[in-house]
Write a protein that holds these residues in place. Structure first.
Motif, PDB file in Angstrom:
ATOM      1  N   PRO A  47       0.794  -1.232   0.000  1.00  0.00           N
ATOM      2  CA  PRO A  47       0.000   0.000   0.000  1.00  0.00           C
ATOM      3  C   PRO A  47       0.827   1.283   0.000  1.00  0.00           C
ATOM      4  N   VAL A  48       2.107   1.198   0.317  1.00  0.00           N
ATOM      5  CA  VAL A  48       2.938   2.401   0.338  1.00  0.00           C
ATOM      6  C   VAL A  48       3.020   3.050  -1.049  1.00  0.00           C
ATOM      7  N   LEU A  49       2.788   2.262  -2.101  1.00  0.00           N
ATOM      8  CA  LEU A  49       2.803   2.860  -3.442  1.00  0.00           C
ATOM      9  C   LEU A  49       1.731   3.935  -3.574  1.00  0.00           C
ATOM     10  N   ASP A  50       0.550   3.668  -3.034  1.00  0.00           N
ATOM     11  CA  ASP A  50      -0.492   4.703  -3.045  1.00  0.00           C
ATOM     12  C   ASP A  50      -0.172   5.803  -2.046  1.00  0.00           C
ATOM     13  N   GLY A  51       0.461   5.452  -0.947  1.00  0.00           N
ATOM     14  CA  GLY A  51       0.805   6.456   0.054  1.00  0.00           C
ATOM     15  C   GLY A  51       1.775   7.509  -0.457  1.00  0.00           C
ATOM     16  N   LEU A  52       2.670   7.109  -1.350  1.00  0.00           N
ATOM     17  CA  LEU A  52       3.667   8.049  -1.874  1.00  0.00           C
ATOM     18  C   LEU A  52       3.231   8.792  -3.130  1.00  0.00           C
ATOM     19  N   GLY A  80      -0.353  -1.265  15.370  1.00  0.00           N
ATOM     20  CA  GLY A  80       0.978  -1.810  15.573  1.00  0.00           C
ATOM     21  C   GLY A  80       1.882  -1.696  14.357  1.00  0.00           C
ATOM     22  N   SER A  81       1.325  -1.248  13.236  1.00  0.00           N
ATOM     23  CA  SER A  81       2.137  -1.067  12.029  1.00  0.00           C
ATOM     24  C   SER A  81       2.894   0.256  12.113  1.00  0.00           C
ATOM     25  N   ASP A  82       3.822   0.433  11.198  1.00  0.00           N
ATOM     26  CA  ASP A  82       4.615   1.663  11.158  1.00  0.00           C
ATOM     27  C   ASP A  82       4.555   2.278   9.754  1.00  0.00           C
ATOM     28  N   LEU A  87       6.714   4.991   4.522  1.00  0.00           N
ATOM     29  CA  LEU A  87       6.851   6.137   3.616  1.00  0.00           C
ATOM     30  C   LEU A  87       8.301   6.590   3.498  1.00  0.00           C
ATOM     31  N   GLU A  88       9.033   6.540   4.605  1.00  0.00           N
ATOM     32  CA  GLU A  88      10.445   6.945   4.582  1.00  0.00           C
ATOM     33  C   GLU A  88      11.292   6.002   3.726  1.00  0.00           C
ATOM     34  N   ARG A 130      18.874   7.079  -7.553  1.00  0.00           N
ATOM     35  CA  ARG A 130      19.127   8.271  -6.746  1.00  0.00           C
ATOM     36  C   ARG A 130      18.563   8.098  -5.344  1.00  0.00           C
ATOM     37  N   ALA A 131      17.342   7.619  -5.270  1.00  0.00           N
ATOM     38  CA  ALA A 131      16.669   7.468  -3.985  1.00  0.00           C
ATOM     39  C   ALA A 131      17.300   6.375  -3.122  1.00  0.00           C
TER      40      ALA A 131
END
Length: 137
Positions: A47-52, A80-82, A87-88, A130-131
């Motif tokens: 889900p982080v793909l949508d978050g970013l 309990g998730s981070d 995202l970082e 780069r990232a």
């Protein structure tokens, strides 16, 4: 990449249906509930793909608004998730994912339209590299 995937897994967010192109142009509202449109890139993934995704469509100074909303929603959905850590970590993963998506898009369009996106896969790969570079203080 294996280390990044392991770190993302440790954030405790489950794979889910990912919109795949979750930016402000694909949200609509009449002042009430928002509606998400254009599920052409939807898939099962992290889900982080949508978050970013919204980050590239808004000023850096405003990025905290959707990031905070996304983090809060995932804290509620997956206690309990981070999600903030996800995202970082995930920028290289995001760019690699979009390199693949752009190439799939290019593979499916007519030659006359390729000119508009021909360099997108390579540009996303460069951004992933780069990232992924270690940050220096």
């Amino acid at each position: 990449m294996p280390a990044l995937v392991a770190e993302l897994d440790a954030c405790g967010l489950p794979e889910t249906v990912v919109h795949g192109d979750f930016h402000t142009g694909n949200w609509r509202s009449d002042g009430g509930a928002a509606v998400v449109l254009d599920f052409a890139d939807a898939h099962v993934g992290h889900p982080v793909l949508d978050g970013l995704r919204a980050r590239m469509f808004m000023p850096e100074a405003a990025w905290h608004l959707p990031a905070d909303a996304w983090i809060d929603a995932w804290h509620e959905h997956a206690p309990g998730s981070d999600p903030a850590r996800a995202l970082e970590l995930a920028e290289p993963y995001e760019h690699l994912s979009y390199a693949v998506r752009y190439q799939e898009f290019l593979d499916g369009i007519e030659p006359s339209e390729r000119v508009y996106h021909e360099g997108d896969p390579a540009a996303e790969l460069r951004e992933a590299l780069r990232a992924a570079r270690p940050r220096t203080a």
